[in-house]
Design an enzyme around this catalytic site. Structure first.
Site, PDB file in Angstrom:
ATOM      1  N   ASN A 211      20.630 -32.055  34.895  1.00 62.00           N
ATOM      2  CA  ASN A 211      21.230 -30.789  34.869  1.00 62.00           C
ATOM      3  C   ASN A 211      20.299 -29.575  35.099  1.00 62.00           C
ATOM      4  OD1 ASN A 211      20.437 -30.030  32.000  1.00 62.00           O
ATOM      5  ND2 ASN A 211      21.655 -32.222  31.867  1.00 62.00           N
ATOM      6  N   ASP A 280      25.853 -36.695  29.552  1.00 57.73           N
ATOM      7  CA  ASP A 280      27.055 -37.488  28.810  1.00 57.73           C
ATOM      8  C   ASP A 280      27.190 -38.860  29.499  1.00 57.73           C
ATOM      9  OD1 ASP A 280      27.604 -35.529  26.698  1.00 57.73           O
ATOM     10  OD2 ASP A 280      28.429 -34.291  28.430  1.00 57.73           O
ATOM     11  N   LYS A 290      14.988 -48.819  46.296  1.00 54.97           N
ATOM     12  CA  LYS A 290      15.602 -47.551  46.689  1.00 54.97           C
ATOM     13  C   LYS A 290      17.046 -47.836  47.417  1.00 54.97           C
ATOM     14  CE  LYS A 290      14.961 -43.698  49.687  1.00 54.97           C
ATOM     15  NZ  LYS A 290      14.172 -43.617  51.126  1.00 54.97           N
ATOM     16  N   PHE A 324      24.752 -27.135  19.827  1.00 55.25           N
ATOM     17  CA  PHE A 324      24.920 -26.067  20.688  1.00 55.25           C
ATOM     18  C   PHE A 324      26.170 -26.489  21.545  1.00 55.25           C
ATOM     19  CE2 PHE A 324      21.595 -23.084  21.478  1.00 55.25           C
ATOM     20  CZ  PHE A 324      20.883 -23.278  20.424  1.00 55.25           C
ATOM     21  N   LYS A 338      33.626 -29.036  18.118  1.00 49.69           N
ATOM     22  CA  LYS A 338      32.446 -29.537  18.065  1.00 49.69           C
ATOM     23  C   LYS A 338      31.762 -29.655  16.508  1.00 49.69           C
ATOM     24  CE  LYS A 338      31.272 -29.464  22.822  1.00 49.69           C
ATOM     25  NZ  LYS A 338      30.917 -28.884  24.025  1.00 49.69           N
ATOM     26  N   LYS A 342      31.593 -33.441  15.337  1.00 44.71           N
ATOM     27  CA  LYS A 342      30.136 -33.974  14.956  1.00 44.71           C
ATOM     28  C   LYS A 342      29.776 -33.667  13.740  1.00 44.71           C
ATOM     29  CE  LYS A 342      29.321 -33.556  20.048  1.00 44.71           C
ATOM     30  NZ  LYS A 342      28.463 -33.581  21.073  1.00 44.71           N
TER      31      LYS A 342
HETATM   32  N1  CTP Z   1      24.553 -33.958  22.768  1.00 45.61           N
HETATM   33  C1  CTP Z   1      23.757 -35.133  22.170  1.00 45.61           C
HETATM   34  N2  CTP Z   1      23.993 -36.228  22.836  1.00 45.61           N
HETATM   35  C2  CTP Z   1      24.765 -36.426  24.078  1.00 45.61           C
HETATM   36  C3  CTP Z   1      25.458 -35.027  24.364  1.00 45.61           C
HETATM   37  C4  CTP Z   1      25.198 -34.049  23.788  1.00 45.61           C
HETATM   38  O1  CTP Z   1      23.116 -34.846  21.286  1.00 45.61           O
HETATM   39  N3  CTP Z   1      24.984 -37.618  24.439  1.00 45.61           N
HETATM   40  C5  CTP Z   1      24.582 -32.533  21.924  1.00 45.61           C
HETATM   41  C6  CTP Z   1      23.838 -31.469  22.784  1.00 45.61           C
HETATM   42  O2  CTP Z   1      22.385 -31.568  22.287  1.00 45.61           O
HETATM   43  C7  CTP Z   1      24.518 -30.290  22.236  1.00 45.61           C
HETATM   44  C8  CTP Z   1      25.852 -30.661  22.021  1.00 45.61           C
HETATM   45  O3  CTP Z   1      26.014 -32.237  21.714  1.00 45.61           O
HETATM   46  O4  CTP Z   1      23.875 -29.808  20.904  1.00 45.61           O
HETATM   47  C9  CTP Z   1      26.704 -30.423  23.101  1.00 45.61           C
HETATM   48  O5  CTP Z   1      28.216 -31.197  22.605  1.00 45.61           O
HETATM   49  P1  CTP Z   1      28.973 -31.906  23.657  1.00 45.61           P
HETATM   50  O6  CTP Z   1      30.223 -32.104  23.257  1.00 45.61           O
HETATM   51  O7  CTP Z   1      28.038 -32.862  24.090  1.00 45.61           O
HETATM   52  O8  CTP Z   1      29.103 -30.879  25.018  1.00 45.61           O
HETATM   53  P2  CTP Z   1      29.253 -31.111  26.284  1.00 45.61           P
HETATM   54  O9  CTP Z   1      27.995 -32.082  26.754  1.00 45.61           O
HETATM   55  O10 CTP Z   1      29.226 -29.914  26.980  1.00 45.61           O
HETATM   56  O11 CTP Z   1      30.384 -31.766  26.710  1.00 45.61           O
HETATM   57  P3  CTP Z   1      32.154 -31.516  26.539  1.00 45.61           P
HETATM   58  O12 CTP Z   1      32.306 -32.025  27.801  1.00 45.61           O
HETATM   59  O13 CTP Z   1      32.741 -32.143  25.521  1.00 45.61           O
HETATM   60  O14 CTP Z   1      32.133 -30.210  26.285  1.00 45.61           O
END
Ligand code: CTP
Length: 404
Positions: A211, A280, A290, A324, A338, A342
């Site tokens: 990303n 995610d 490859k 975040f 969140k 969490k």
């Molecule tokens: N995070 C994490 N581990 C993951 C994904 C995210 O620790 N596998 C943490 C990120 O570092 C951040 C927070 O979770 O602090 C973001 O929350 P999240 O719900 O995952 O946000 P998004 O990735 O934007 O997902 P969503 O589609 O639910 O908004």
């Protein structure tokens, strides 16, 4: 001294080595644990036995002379030190460390330490004023090295001018002052774990999903936490950023690797800030060869990665957990959701579709929500200013918790 501090004294070769002997003696008398490391040239002026006797510790000189098979001496010493003192510091040693060279035990240890470094130069006046030496010192100052200015007067080479090693009393005053200031800093004694940057999820040997995170927010947090006195571990995905000074940096690639490193450090952490943009999803299958293109469409099946923050929330004991939330809409609703889901203490939310607060920029605009109902909104400011605001919030939150 109630809590004895460890001083690693690096002695490099100049006539002022004799003063380093007195410095060792005075540091020990004032309650510091002193270990001495010498260069070959320093040993031509004063023998290691002098320093061994004054410090009551072995003297180190040779990176390859490993006496204890259970450790690696220069790394152990780099970790042991609460402060590293280079006195006297020659133009040669200043030049080496400013340029990242590591061809002797002192320069190697200096690259390996995250402890603060104080440099007390001693050399001929013209050497001290040479543009190369000045440029090297300026560079080290940018990296966070502190300097104890040499004195002026008659130098051993016969010249009169600036270049004489500061007196041991003055050097000790600077060391004492450092520890006094440090003890007053708001995050002293805290271990802060920060994650930053993107993760990469492999598809095949040449491709991956990632990303747009640059890591700038997490690195700014690490830098600020370090300057406020914390011991900082930064777990970073692939970024183009240099390691922040005085911070232990662990580089990882995938979400899975980040998970393992974070979990290992969790127990010893007081605060965990998850600013990383963790993937995610990861490809369900990683191809060992490859993938060749075909004329048909391509589907790659993805599976969920483990949510690190959620797991931290489940296992939370004494830690303060900061997450975040990067959103494009309904920021408050999602951020609060969140915070709850969490089990966070604080969530830092931003609208990444707003100008100046998206990925990769140097600025950000956030709203910080605390579990205690506190809410604070920032202006559009630098990521460093945002980092300061985050730590102000953490300090306010923890203070409120302990006062309850
Ligand atoms: N995070 C994490 N581990 C993951 C994904 C995210 O620790 N596998 C943490 C990120 O570092 C951040 C927070 O979770 O602090 C973001 O929350 P999240 O719900 O995952 O946000 P998004 O990735 O934007 O997902 P969503 O589609 O639910 O908004």
């Amino acid at each position: 001294m109630a809590n004895k501090k460890n001083v690693l004294l690096c002695v490099t070769g100049g006539i002022a080595v004799f003063k380093a002997a007195s410095l060792t003696s005075q540091l020990s008398q004032r309650g510091y644990n002193v270990k001495v490391m010498m260069t070959e040239s320093a040993m031509k002026f004063v023998t290691p036995l002098t320093f061994q006797t004054l410090s009551r510790n072995p003297v180190y000189n040779d990176t390859f002379d490993e006496k204890d098979p259970s450790g690696v001496a220069h790394i152990d010493l780099a970790d042991w030190a609460d402060i590293v003192l280079i006195a006297p510091a020659t133009a040669n040693m200043i030049g080496k460390i400013a340029n990242g060279l590591a061809d002797d035990m002192i320069s190697t240890t200096l690259l390996a330490t995250t402890a603060p470094v104080m440099v007390a130069p001693a050399m001929n006046v013209h050497m001290f004023e040479h543009p190369s030496v000045k440029a090297n010192m300026e560079r080290l100052a940018i990296y966070g090295y502190r300097f104890i200015e040499p004195g002026e007067g008659l130098l051993a080479c016969g010249y009169v001018g600036k270049g004489r090693l500061a007196e041991p009393e003055e050097i000790i005053r600077a060391v004492n002052q450092y520890f006094i200031e440090k003890s007053k800093q708001p995050l002293t004694g805290q271990h802060i774990l920060i994650t930053a940057g993107p993760t990469r999820e492999k598809v095949d040997p040449v491709r991956f999903f990632t990303n747009r995170s640059s890591g700038k927010m997490g690195y700014a947090l690490a830098e600020v936490a370090q300057s406020l006195g914390a011991r900082v571990t930064l777990i970073s995905g692939p970024t183009a950023l240099p390691d922040p000074f005085g911070v232990e940096v662990v580089r990882i690639t995938s979400a899975k690797e980040m998970f393992h490193v974070v979990m290992k450090q969790y127990e010893s952490s007081d605060v965990v800030i998850k600013s990383a943009a963790v993937a995610d999803y990861q490809p369900k299958e990683v191809f060992t060869q490859k993938l060749k293109k075909k004329d048909t469409t391509l589907s790659i099946e993805m599976e969920r990665t483990q949510d690190i923050l959620q797991e931290l929330g489940k296992q939370k004991q004494h830690q303060v957990l900061v997450g975040f939330a990067a959103e494009t809409n309904d920021v408050e609703k999602y951020a609060k959701e969140k915070l709850e889901r969490k089990n966070l203490d604080i969530v830092v939310a931003n609208n990444v579709s707003e100008q100046g607060s998206g990925f990769d920029g140097d600025t950000n605009k956030v709203v910080i929500y605390g579990k205690d109902g506190h809410r604070i909104e920032s202006e559009l400011v630098s990521k460093k200013e945002i980092a300061k605001l985050v730590f102000a919030e953490i300090t306010r939150y923890t203070k409120g918790k302990t006062e309850k």
